[in-house]
Design a protein around this motif. Sequence first.
Motif, PDB file in Angstrom:
ATOM      1  N   VAL A  35      -8.011   0.132   5.831  1.00  0.00           N
ATOM      2  CA  VAL A  35      -7.325   2.079   6.394  1.00  0.00           C
ATOM      3  C   VAL A  35      -7.385   2.332   7.782  1.00  0.00           C
ATOM      4  CG1 VAL A  35      -7.715   4.329   6.248  1.00  0.00           C
ATOM      5  CG2 VAL A  35      -7.607   2.917   4.748  1.00  0.00           C
ATOM      6  N   GLU A  36      -7.792   1.520   8.761  1.00  0.00           N
ATOM      7  CA  GLU A  36      -8.145   2.107  10.547  1.00  0.00           C
ATOM      8  C   GLU A  36      -7.136   0.523  10.670  1.00  0.00           C
ATOM      9  OE1 GLU A  36     -12.585   1.182  10.771  1.00  0.00           O
ATOM     10  OE2 GLU A  36     -13.507   2.559  10.009  1.00  0.00           O
ATOM     11  N   ILE A  37      -7.141  -0.149  10.573  1.00  0.00           N
ATOM     12  CA  ILE A  37      -6.423  -1.088  10.767  1.00  0.00           C
ATOM     13  C   ILE A  37      -4.915  -1.516  10.890  1.00  0.00           C
ATOM     14  CG2 ILE A  37      -5.765  -4.029  10.496  1.00  0.00           C
ATOM     15  CD1 ILE A  37      -8.101  -4.797   9.997  1.00  0.00           C
ATOM     16  N   GLY A  38      -4.815  -0.057  10.144  1.00  0.00           N
ATOM     17  CA  GLY A  38      -3.545  -0.129   9.104  1.00  0.00           C
ATOM     18  C   GLY A  38      -2.831   1.370  10.037  1.00  0.00           C
ATOM     19  N   HIS A  39      -3.652   1.958  10.493  1.00  0.00           N
ATOM     20  CA  HIS A  39      -3.444   3.055  11.156  1.00  0.00           C
ATOM     21  C   HIS A  39      -3.950   2.782  12.943  1.00  0.00           C
ATOM     22  CE1 HIS A  39      -5.767   6.349   8.402  1.00  0.00           C
ATOM     23  NE2 HIS A  39      -3.968   6.095   8.053  1.00  0.00           N
ATOM     24  N   LYS A  40      -4.171   1.303  12.765  1.00  0.00           N
ATOM     25  CA  LYS A  40      -4.057   1.236  13.948  1.00  0.00           C
ATOM     26  C   LYS A  40      -2.713   0.700  14.351  1.00  0.00           C
ATOM     27  CE  LYS A  40      -6.155  -2.860  17.230  1.00  0.00           C
ATOM     28  NZ  LYS A  40      -7.105  -3.201  16.819  1.00  0.00           N
ATOM     29  N   TYR A  41      -2.173   0.013  13.809  1.00  0.00           N
ATOM     30  CA  TYR A  41      -0.799  -0.309  14.064  1.00  0.00           C
ATOM     31  C   TYR A  41       0.220   0.425  13.820  1.00  0.00           C
ATOM     32  CZ  TYR A  41      -2.992  -4.348  15.263  1.00  0.00           C
ATOM     33  OH  TYR A  41      -3.964  -5.369  15.895  1.00  0.00           O
ATOM     34  N   GLY A  42       0.018   2.000  12.866  1.00  0.00           N
ATOM     35  CA  GLY A  42       1.347   2.910  12.958  1.00  0.00           C
ATOM     36  C   GLY A  42       1.527   2.690  11.024  1.00  0.00           C
ATOM     37  N   LEU A  43       0.828   2.118  10.567  1.00  0.00           N
ATOM     38  CA  LEU A  43       1.509   1.940   8.837  1.00  0.00           C
ATOM     39  C   LEU A  43       1.507   2.853   7.791  1.00  0.00           C
ATOM     40  CD1 LEU A  43      -0.247  -1.774   7.692  1.00  0.00           C
ATOM     41  CD2 LEU A  43       2.420  -1.132   9.113  1.00  0.00           C
ATOM     42  N   HIS A  44       2.589   3.366   7.569  1.00  0.00           N
ATOM     43  CA  HIS A  44       2.482   4.930   6.588  1.00  0.00           C
ATOM     44  C   HIS A  44       1.138   4.520   5.658  1.00  0.00           C
ATOM     45  CE1 HIS A  44       5.534   6.477   8.591  1.00  0.00           C
ATOM     46  NE2 HIS A  44       6.644   5.450   9.047  1.00  0.00           N
ATOM     47  N   ILE A  45       0.626   5.339   4.814  1.00  0.00           N
ATOM     48  CA  ILE A  45       0.039   5.506   4.199  1.00  0.00           C
ATOM     49  C   ILE A  45      -0.232   4.355   2.672  1.00  0.00           C
ATOM     50  CG2 ILE A  45       0.751   7.138   2.204  1.00  0.00           C
ATOM     51  CD1 ILE A  45      -3.473   6.414   3.137  1.00  0.00           C
ATOM     52  N   ASP A  46       2.251   4.239   2.473  1.00  0.00           N
ATOM     53  CA  ASP A  46       2.422   3.426   1.245  1.00  0.00           C
ATOM     54  C   ASP A  46       1.959   2.147   1.216  1.00  0.00           C
ATOM     55  OD1 ASP A  46       2.585   6.010  -0.007  1.00  0.00           O
ATOM     56  OD2 ASP A  46       4.470   5.952   0.031  1.00  0.00           O
ATOM     57  N   ASP A  47       2.103   2.177   2.980  1.00  0.00           N
ATOM     58  CA  ASP A  47       2.004   0.523   3.372  1.00  0.00           C
ATOM     59  C   ASP A  47       0.702   0.425   3.677  1.00  0.00           C
ATOM     60  OD1 ASP A  47       4.397  -0.086   3.735  1.00  0.00           O
ATOM     61  OD2 ASP A  47       5.049   0.350   6.478  1.00  0.00           O
ATOM     62  N   ILE A  48      -0.411   0.644   3.792  1.00  0.00           N
ATOM     63  CA  ILE A  48      -1.461   0.991   3.926  1.00  0.00           C
ATOM     64  C   ILE A  48      -2.307   0.636   2.562  1.00  0.00           C
ATOM     65  CG2 ILE A  48      -3.978   2.068   4.560  1.00  0.00           C
ATOM     66  CD1 ILE A  48      -2.601   3.549   6.942  1.00  0.00           C
ATOM     67  N   GLU A  49      -1.720   1.812   1.393  1.00  0.00           N
ATOM     68  CA  GLU A  49      -1.642   1.245  -0.426  1.00  0.00           C
ATOM     69  C   GLU A  49      -2.131  -0.281  -0.300  1.00  0.00           C
ATOM     70  OE1 GLU A  49      -0.985   4.363  -2.413  1.00  0.00           O
ATOM     71  OE2 GLU A  49      -2.432   5.474  -1.428  1.00  0.00           O
ATOM     72  N   GLU A  50      -1.034  -1.084   0.175  1.00  0.00           N
ATOM     73  CA  GLU A  50      -0.002  -2.002  -0.216  1.00  0.00           C
ATOM     74  C   GLU A  50      -1.069  -3.379   0.615  1.00  0.00           C
ATOM     75  OE1 GLU A  50       1.506  -2.965  -2.162  1.00  0.00           O
ATOM     76  OE2 GLU A  50       1.909  -1.036  -2.879  1.00  0.00           O
ATOM     77  N   LEU A  51      -1.745  -3.263   2.403  1.00  0.00           N
ATOM     78  CA  LEU A  51      -1.761  -3.969   2.710  1.00  0.00           C
ATOM     79  C   LEU A  51      -3.601  -3.972   1.571  1.00  0.00           C
ATOM     80  CD1 LEU A  51      -2.727  -5.317   5.313  1.00  0.00           C
ATOM     81  CD2 LEU A  51      -3.460  -3.428   6.141  1.00  0.00           C
TER      82      LEU A  51
END
Length: 135
Positions: A35-51
């Motif tokens: 989640v922290e890495i996803g936020h760092k790169y501006g990913l949306h919540i759906d993309d973070i869940e997929e990540l």
Amino acid sequence: MLSSNLRSILTNRLRYLPGITGKAINSIDWPTKVVEIGHKYGLHIDDIEELQTVVLKSMTGLASPADFETNLISATAASPSTIEKLIQDLNHHIFEPIHNFVMTDGKAPDPLAVHGIELEPAVEDIPNAPELVPE
């Protein structure tokens, strides 16, 4: 912050992994790190869940590590340069610590050795070392 679906996949898959691998996966809070890495790169919540799903499947052997980049590209709307940075951060913050845990059989690695620094043993630890006499 793991969805109930991912929690179920992880719980079921951990049963089939060697004990040290399961312990390694549980040794770090990888869902929060994703989640922290996803936020760092501006990913949306759906993309973070997929990540999180891509990372989980890779960690547990449900997806080949060779397909990791391709799976990230298809799972997120991130640009190729962002994918490259994501992979670097995921490796550094998740996969390397898990690998180190497995390689050290769950023991914490020597922080200096991780950086390639070895300290010389103290003279008293060397067998048959000449005795040092102060001048």
